[in-house]
Design an enzyme around this catalytic site. Sequence first.
Site, short mmCIF file in Angstrom:
data_model
loop_
_atom_site.label_atom_id
_atom_site.label_comp_id
_atom_site.label_asym_id
_atom_site.label_seq_id
_atom_site.Cartn_x
_atom_site.Cartn_y
_atom_site.Cartn_z
N LYS A 43 0.84 -1.21 0.00
CA LYS A 43 0.00 0.00 0.00
C LYS A 43 0.87 1.26 0.00
O LYS A 43 0.36 2.37 0.07
CB LYS A 43 -0.89 0.04 1.26
CG LYS A 43 -1.99 -0.98 1.31
CD LYS A 43 -3.04 -0.61 2.37
CE LYS A 43 -2.83 -1.33 3.68
NZ LYS A 43 -3.86 -1.03 4.70
N LYS A 45 2.84 2.05 2.49
CA LYS A 45 2.80 2.57 3.87
C LYS A 45 3.89 1.89 4.68
O LYS A 45 4.08 0.68 4.56
CB LYS A 45 1.48 2.14 4.51
CG LYS A 45 0.46 3.23 4.69
CD LYS A 45 -0.64 2.74 5.61
CE LYS A 45 -1.78 3.71 5.70
NZ LYS A 45 -2.86 3.22 6.54
N1 C2G Z 1 -10.05 5.61 12.32
C1 C2G Z 1 -11.00 6.45 12.94
N2 C2G Z 1 -10.61 7.69 13.36
C2 C2G Z 1 -9.32 8.12 13.18
C3 C2G Z 1 -8.37 7.28 12.57
C4 C2G Z 1 -8.76 6.02 12.14
O1 C2G Z 1 -12.17 6.08 13.11
N3 C2G Z 1 -9.01 9.36 13.59
C5 C2G Z 1 -10.48 4.28 11.85
C6 C2G Z 1 -10.35 4.11 10.33
O2 C2G Z 1 -11.44 4.69 9.67
C7 C2G Z 1 -10.33 2.59 10.22
C8 C2G Z 1 -9.62 2.16 11.53
O3 C2G Z 1 -9.68 3.27 12.41
O4 C2G Z 1 -11.65 2.05 10.21
C9 C2G Z 1 -8.16 1.76 11.30
O5 C2G Z 1 -7.51 2.86 10.67
P1 C2G Z 1 -6.12 2.65 9.92
O6 C2G Z 1 -5.19 1.92 10.80
O7 C2G Z 1 -5.73 3.96 9.32
O8 C2G Z 1 -6.56 1.61 8.76
P2 C2G Z 1 -6.15 1.63 7.24
O9 C2G Z 1 -4.68 1.75 7.09
O10 C2G Z 1 -7.05 2.60 6.56
O11 C2G Z 1 -6.46 0.12 6.78
O12 C2G Z 1 -8.42 -3.24 4.06
C10 C2G Z 1 -8.61 -2.07 4.82
C11 C2G Z 1 -7.33 -1.51 5.33
O13 C2G Z 1 -6.54 -2.45 6.02
C12 C2G Z 1 -7.63 -0.28 6.19
#
Ligand code: C2G
Length: 125
Positions: A43, A45
């Site tokens: 990704k 990241k």
């Molecule tokens: N989240 C949230 N509020 C934030 C930051 C994150 O509600 N301020 C939520 C995101 O919307 C997500 C979850 O926390 O539902 C995990 O966020 P991330 O670790 O950023 O996940 P991401 O890298 O977007 O991975 O297949 C899907 C991916 O693996 C999603």
Amino acid sequence: MRVITYGTFDTLHYGHILLLNRAKAMGNYLIVGISSDEFNKSKGKIAHFDFETRKSFLESLRCVDLIIPEHHWEQKRDDIVTHKADIFTMGDDWAGKFDDLSDLCEVRYLSRTPNVSSTLLRGHL
Ligand code: C2G
């Protein structure tokens, strides 16, 4: 009801915890798919904490019942069937992106917590 959600959960913060608590409250069993280090790389990241550390932090939360690794985008359908999930949920930064799963289970998006993110915290570390 069994609920499933996915994420990287790097630098575990209150936005994640609020999301996970709301996800758990939709049912009584919460399954969390955590991005593997290889999946993150694909990704573009780089997480501050490696998979095992991110997993150990999530294991400390009472709302989390089961943790599974997320290796690729396409595994969600199999996971939903294998783990008998009734609800798939994600933050609304993903709104509409996973609607195709709605033939297998209910798909719900939760409001994202403002002003906090892993990207912001990584910048401070
Ligand atoms: N989240 C949230 N509020 C934030 C930051 C994150 O509600 N301020 C939520 C995101 O919307 C997500 C979850 O926390 O539902 C995990 O966020 P991330 O670790 O950023 O996940 P991401 O890298 O977007 O991975 O297949 C899907 C991916 O693996 C999603």
